[in-house]
Design an enzyme around this catalytic site. Structure first.
Site, mmCIF file in Angstrom:
data_model
loop_
_atom_site.group_PDB
_atom_site.id
_atom_site.type_symbol
_atom_site.label_atom_id
_atom_site.label_comp_id
_atom_site.label_asym_id
_atom_site.label_seq_id
_atom_site.Cartn_x
_atom_site.Cartn_y
_atom_site.Cartn_z
ATOM 1 N N GLU A 201 56.263 -3.021 -9.738
ATOM 2 C CA GLU A 201 57.258 -3.830 -10.961
ATOM 3 C C GLU A 201 56.153 -4.981 -11.625
ATOM 4 O O GLU A 201 56.841 -6.122 -9.959
ATOM 5 C CB GLU A 201 58.653 -3.731 -11.013
ATOM 6 C CG GLU A 201 58.824 -4.863 -12.231
ATOM 7 C CD GLU A 201 60.740 -4.303 -11.929
ATOM 8 O OE1 GLU A 201 61.156 -5.338 -12.838
ATOM 9 O OE2 GLU A 201 61.065 -4.052 -11.761
ATOM 10 N N LYS A 332 74.811 5.972 0.828
ATOM 11 C CA LYS A 332 74.078 6.543 -0.102
ATOM 12 C C LYS A 332 74.816 6.610 -1.670
ATOM 13 O O LYS A 332 73.922 7.883 -2.304
ATOM 14 C CB LYS A 332 72.625 7.190 0.294
ATOM 15 C CG LYS A 332 72.147 7.071 1.264
ATOM 16 C CD LYS A 332 71.128 8.160 1.938
ATOM 17 C CE LYS A 332 70.317 7.565 3.179
ATOM 18 N NZ LYS A 332 69.503 8.225 3.814
ATOM 19 N N ASP A 408 65.392 2.619 4.543
ATOM 20 C CA ASP A 408 65.867 3.746 4.219
ATOM 21 C C ASP A 408 66.188 3.292 2.234
ATOM 22 O O ASP A 408 66.971 2.791 2.448
ATOM 23 C CB ASP A 408 66.857 4.412 4.471
ATOM 24 C CG ASP A 408 66.737 5.316 3.904
ATOM 25 O OD1 ASP A 408 66.875 5.835 3.111
ATOM 26 O OD2 ASP A 408 67.618 6.768 4.609
ATOM 27 N N HIS A 506 57.322 -10.781 -19.395
ATOM 28 C CA HIS A 506 56.436 -9.615 -19.109
ATOM 29 C C HIS A 506 55.311 -9.084 -20.027
ATOM 30 O O HIS A 506 54.506 -7.857 -19.635
ATOM 31 C CB HIS A 506 57.340 -8.526 -19.087
ATOM 32 C CG HIS A 506 58.696 -8.057 -17.746
ATOM 33 N ND1 HIS A 506 58.400 -7.409 -16.803
ATOM 34 C CD2 HIS A 506 59.419 -9.228 -17.454
ATOM 35 C CE1 HIS A 506 59.585 -7.303 -16.148
ATOM 36 N NE2 HIS A 506 59.749 -8.582 -16.384
#
Length: 538
Positions: A201, A332, A408, A506
């Site tokens: 990104e 998760k 993770d 951006h």
């Protein structure tokens, strides 16, 4: 034309009939024959001696596939193997599987396609991890619809597949390079730290770096870890709600130490700190919260839970284990229990930024930032019914650091739970900012931290491996670095929103002028077609 031959014959007749010369010619002829015979015999003896010294090849027999899979695999970076355009019959190839270097890649492929060898077992059979990956991607490519993988730009060479096998990934077909940037250095608890971020990104690293600059100008970030406990919650069932309630009462009273001792016996580092029991009908959920040293600890705590459950069964033989993980952990998945009780490292970071720095570096004002934080991060998130999402983009920074340091990435769901608070202090002259993150799940040993590139990033942070004197200190330090980094990212993004600079930034910095591929290329590319650019230069 006959005159030269007649002259030569006359000379020969004269020398042969000469009494002295004829004897010397005979002697020379004899010596020549003797020397030639002697040299010929010596040459034959040397060849026989060399042949006797060479080891005789053992007869090759077909080794069963199961036997080949049981042999110890020694990692090889590169190997020389048979190259030939001729593919031998499958039966002959099977007889040579014990010496895979005698087989070509196409012959190995033919065995797998014939169903005689599983593609997932290539590393164990070949003993050459890189070759196994190359063959597997060829198999998958040829069996796919697009048939593009075999000669694609997904990198395959020069990777530590020996570290991956049996630990990080299965059915490997290559590796995915992700650019790693660095934000900072940032003053975190009095130490200047560069923050590694793996991301695709644009503007993310630059924005975080701007936040670091502003925080440094105010004296740096202060961090604390308020709690440290990884959780696992097995689910068990009883015949009646009465028995379920009896088990809950026993665990919370006289059985608490019995269960904890059984759990603690499974590891040097796992120690039960809290045990929360909840009932739903006949189901009982036991949420163990334990220390795990410098490991993230899911495997460690799962082993302890199994031991604890076996001990409970001794007192409640009618108990039935439904699942080792009953989703009351919660791993998760977004969950209020993590937000309230915490999971992993519960961490808080704070900083004070002078108004002059807010205006010069962040291009906004203290009042504008405070108002935006309330309206967006607090009220807006409440309107959305958010659980732990009272922030601008905590997941962005946390996940980038997770990828760079071998954590993770799926645990960013709960790990990025964050509440960002801003307040004007010192009569409105300075900005106070804090980030509270109750569920940062990290480790500095095990999992993806065993891979050399990720270890290099942990080395840069000074937290690789287990702490030599204080188990868990390295993992807690990593959590504090992440929390401070999130705060820098929050500060910069909120400032950009307050100043109306987000879209402009951006558009200026997150747009590539290179032409992009509009679709997947056909399975059989046309001649002289231009291949898409690769991120890895040959």
């Amino acid at each position: 034309m006959l005159k030269p031959f007649e002259s030569l014959f006359d000379v020969y007749t004269v020398y042969v009939q000469h009494p002295v010369i004829s004897k010397w010619l005979g002697l020379a002829l004899f010596l020549s024959l003797f020397l030639n015979s002697y040299l010929l015999n010596i040459t034959k003896q040397q060849q026989q001696h060399q042949h006797q010294q060479q080891p005789q090849p053992e007869p090759v027999t077909a080794a069963p596939i199961k036997t080949l899979l049981k042999k110890t695999v020694k990692p090889k970076r590169k190997s020389s193997h048979h190259h030939s355009d001729i593919v031998r019959p499958v039966d002959e190839i099977l007889s040579l599987l014990g010496t895979p270097e005698a087989l070509s890649d196409e012959e190995i492929i033919s065995v797998v396609q014939a169903g005689k060898l599983a593609a997932y077992a290539l590393e164990k059979v070949l003993g050459d991890f890189e070759r196994a990956v190359i063959i597997r991607r060829a198999l998958i490519s040829r069996a796919s619809t697009t048939k593009t993988l075999e000669h694609s730009l997904l990198p395959v060479t020069n990777y530590h597949y020996d570290k991956v096998m049996g630990a990080c990934c299965e059915n490997v077909i290559g590796y995915m390079p992700i650019p790693v940037g660095v934000a900072g250095p940032m003053n975190i608890d009095g130490e200047m730290i560069h923050i590694p971020m793996a991301t695709t990104e644009g503007c993310l690293v630059a924005s975080t770096a701007r936040g670091c600059k502003a925080i440094n100008a105010g004296g740096g970030a202060i961090t604390i870890v308020t709690a440290d406990g990884m959780t696992r919650a097995p689910c068990v069932e009883f015949p009646t709600i009465t028995r379920a309630a009896q088990c809950k009462q026993w665990i919370e009273q006289e059985g608490k130490d019995i269960v904890a001792d059984a759990f603690n016996s499974t590891s040097r580092f796992a120690r039960v700190k809290k045990l929360k029991v909840a009932i739903a009908g006949k189901l009982v959920y036991l949420r163990f919260s334990t220390t795990t040293g410098d490991a993230m600890g899911m495997n460690m705590i799962s082993k302890g839970c199994e031991k604890a459950l076996s001990k409970i069964e001794e007192y409640f033989p009618d108990m039935q284990i439904i699942s080792l993980s009953g989703n009351f952990c919660t791993d998760k998945k977004p969950a209020a229990v993590n937000w309230i009780e915490g999971r992993g490292k519960s961490t808080v970071a704070e900083a004070v930024i002078p108004a002059a720095v807010v205006e010069k570096v962040l291009k906004t004002t203290v009042d504008a930032l405070v108002e935006l934080n309330i309206s967006k991060n607090l009220v807006g998130s409440a309107m959305a019914g958010s659980v732990g999402g009272f922030n601008a983009h905590a997941a962005n920074i946390l996940t980038a650091v997770y990828l760079a340091t071998g954590q993770d990435p799926a645990q960013n769901v709960e790990s990025s739970n964050c509440m960002t608070l801003m307040k004007a202090i010192n009569d409105g002259k300075d900005l106070y900012i804090s980030c509270t993150m109750p569920c940062i799940e990290v480790g500095t040993i095990g999992g993806g931290t065993i891979l050399p590139p990720q270890q290099a990033m942990l080395d840069m942070l000074g937290v690789r491996g287990p702490h030599p004197t204080e188990p868990g200190a390295n993992a807690r330090r990593l959590a504090r670095i992440i929390c401070a980094s999130v705060m820098a990212g929050e500060l910069s993004l909120c400032a950009a929103l307050a100043a109306g600079h987000l879209v402009k930034a951006h558009m200026a910095h997150n747009r590539n002028t290179q032409p992009m591929m509009t679709a997947t290329p056909p399975a059989t590319p046309a001649e002289n077609s231009i291949a898409p650019g690769s991120c890895i230069k040959s």
